[in-house]
Design an enzyme around this catalytic site. Structure first.
Site, PDB file in Angstrom:
ATOM      1  CE  LYS A 126      -1.977   2.303   4.008  1.00  0.00           C
ATOM      2  NZ  LYS A 126      -3.049   1.838   4.526  1.00  0.00           N
ATOM      3  CG  ASP A 144      -6.731   3.270   1.262  1.00  0.00           C
ATOM      4  OD1 ASP A 144      -8.299   2.742   0.160  1.00  0.00           O
ATOM      5  OD2 ASP A 144      -6.815   5.169   1.458  1.00  0.00           O
TER       6      ASP A 144
END
Length: 216
Positions: A126, A144
């Site tokens: 991420k 996310d």
């Protein structure tokens, strides 16, 4: 749910178009001035709100304004400043160690490849995708919590909660040049409309094609 690739590409294109209308400026919610500050802010955001991180980072970067200053700091001193972000002992250790690695192994520059970014302490896919997209303008999918939730509801993914699988499925249907900005828009949209609890499906601009509209 099972959706073929062509249908998902169409869904993705419609989603991008509608969210661009609402959020023409796709910007990161974290405040930063350079790549070092961004990668540290993202590390602090784990299990913490961006709003809180944005209150802590100005204090941190005022005391340690350069990479060298962060390298010279102790984990304990960093931890005292970032305590409001939670998990501060682990985060402080990661921040100092990634600063040292960036200085000693990457010549003071945040690396620009997924492989190198993932070597940094506390950096996962991420964070790496956010750096590649926001700093280096590369195709990126930041999977996310908002991205995972919203893409599953719309039907862009099969509903998996696995970030790696979500990233892979979105890369298959979202135009590479749109992926990073779409994920920023998902954050804004997820806070305002497609919330985790009680999403506002009745007033949602995506309700005409969202696979979950009215069913949450």
């Amino acid at each position: 749910m099972t959706v073929n690739t062509d249908d998902r590409k169409d869904l993705a294109a419609r989603t991008v178009t509608e969210l661009k209308k609402i959020y023409p400026d796709a910007i990161c919610s974290l405040t930063y001035n350079d790549p070092i500050q961004l990668i540290i802010a993202v590390r602090l955001s784990a299990q913490c709100t961006d709003a809180r991180v944005n209150k802590v980072t100005p204090v941190l970067f005022k005391k340690y304004p350069t990479l060298e200053a962060l390298c010279d700091a102790s984990s304990e001193d960093i931890g005292e400043i970032i305590k409001p972000c939670g998990l501060f002992n682990t985060k402080a250790r990661d921040i100092r160690n990634l600063a040292l690695m960036i200085r000693d192994e990457y010549g003071g520059k945040v690396p620009d490849s997924m492989e190198q970014l993932l070597r940094l302490p506390g950096v996962g896919r991420k964070t790496a995708n956010l750096i590649l997209g926001d700093v280096y303008g590369m195709p990126a999918i930041v999977a996310d919590t908002h991205c995972i939730r919203i893409s599953g509801r719309i039907g862009l993914t099969d509903g998996t909660k696995d970030p790696v699988k979500v990233e892979k499925q979105l890369r298959e249907c979202v135009e590479p040049t749109e992926g990073n900005n779409l994920c920023h828009r998902f954050v804004l949209f997820g806070r305002e409309t497609c919330t985790a609890r009680s999403p506002k499906c009745g007033s949602c601009p995506l309700r005409g094609f969202c696979k979950s509209a009215g069913h949450e």
